[in-house]
Design a protein around this motif. Sequence first.
Motif, short mmCIF file in Angstrom:
data_model
loop_
_atom_site.label_atom_id
_atom_site.label_comp_id
_atom_site.label_asym_id
_atom_site.label_seq_id
_atom_site.Cartn_x
_atom_site.Cartn_y
_atom_site.Cartn_z
N LEU A 20 0.86 -1.18 0.00
CA LEU A 20 0.00 0.00 0.00
C LEU A 20 0.89 1.23 0.00
O LEU A 20 1.77 1.37 0.85
CB LEU A 20 -0.90 0.00 1.24
N VAL A 22 0.73 5.22 0.38
CA VAL A 22 -0.13 6.32 0.83
C VAL A 22 0.56 7.63 0.51
O VAL A 22 1.60 7.95 1.10
CB VAL A 22 -0.41 6.22 2.35
N GLY A 24 0.45 11.56 0.61
CA GLY A 24 -0.22 12.66 1.30
C GLY A 24 0.08 13.99 0.64
O GLY A 24 1.20 14.28 0.24
N LEU A 71 -3.42 11.49 10.64
CA LEU A 71 -3.26 10.18 10.01
C LEU A 71 -2.51 9.24 10.94
O LEU A 71 -2.87 8.07 11.10
CB LEU A 71 -2.52 10.33 8.68
N PHE A 186 4.67 5.50 2.98
CA PHE A 186 4.07 6.82 3.06
C PHE A 186 4.94 7.79 2.26
O PHE A 186 6.16 7.78 2.40
CB PHE A 186 3.98 7.29 4.51
N ILE A 234 -3.05 5.13 -2.50
CA ILE A 234 -4.05 6.06 -1.98
C ILE A 234 -3.47 7.46 -2.03
O ILE A 234 -2.41 7.72 -1.45
CB ILE A 234 -4.45 5.74 -0.52
N ALA A 236 -4.25 11.11 -0.74
CA ALA A 236 -5.13 11.72 0.25
C ALA A 236 -4.79 13.18 0.47
O ALA A 236 -3.65 13.52 0.79
CB ALA A 236 -5.02 10.97 1.58
N VAL A 252 -8.24 6.27 -4.77
CA VAL A 252 -7.53 5.00 -4.59
C VAL A 252 -7.45 4.29 -5.93
O VAL A 252 -8.45 4.19 -6.65
CB VAL A 252 -8.25 4.09 -3.57
#
Length: 270
Positions: A20, A22, A24, A71, A186, A234, A236, A252
């Motif tokens: 995954l 992520v 930001g 988060l 991340f 993702i 975000a 996503v």
Amino acid sequence: MGMPTAPAHAAASDPVADRLIVVGTGGFTWAQVSQEATPALWELLAAGSSTTNSVRSVNPNTCPVDGWLSLSAGQRAAAPSADGAALRPTSAPCPAIPQPTDNGAITVPEWATYVAAAHSLRFDAEPGLLGTQLDTAGVSRAAIGPGAAIAAADTQGRVPAYAVVDWTSASQFEMRKAMGEARVVFVDVGSVRDPADLATGEARPEADVATQLAEISRRVGLVESARASDETLILAGLSDAGVGSRLRPIVVRGPDYGPGELYSPSTRQP
């Protein structure tokens, strides 16, 4: 301090099972995304499952550092004001996101102040909860960029793997290498800050909103190009652009997500 750019044994191209990614960002809305000006964001919106998100945390407007802390905690959290108060007035400038330091362990500066601010409020936020839960589950994680380090930190502010990417020259290969073998990565691609909406005392960005957003789109495109087809990304929106507050985008893309709308039953709204 010199920071590691990636684990020495990191593969640069092999997919990681159930990875995954992520990403930001913040400070813009879907209405500001277009095929011409922000092609990577446009393509991600067209191909992925999307919605908007309320980024409201502790204060009426959410700074980039606050979004990353929320988060990390899975609950409303924010950096304290310059005088140490847990609540910041809207007119106060956003605190900067600190660059992690490496003194034998990679840690987030100011972590103790973030924790103290969170514990003084009523939201029961625990910065580092996400990182600690991933630890407990045996899920490896890595951070690229200072905001991402906050999301990846455990409750002591420690980050297991951290990389700095030179966005001006980074390649798909280098981005993939920075991700290493972590199952959760991340990535902080920066946030739009609106020069016309910033609090007094906050440094104005040199670029206007459109230029900042185009650069964020380019960075997102680089991350997306480094994503293997069986990995999930993702994007975000975590923060506002200044003193005003708005809904921010989420999208996503991955093997289980196609074009369409995201929804969450927990919001009790369509």
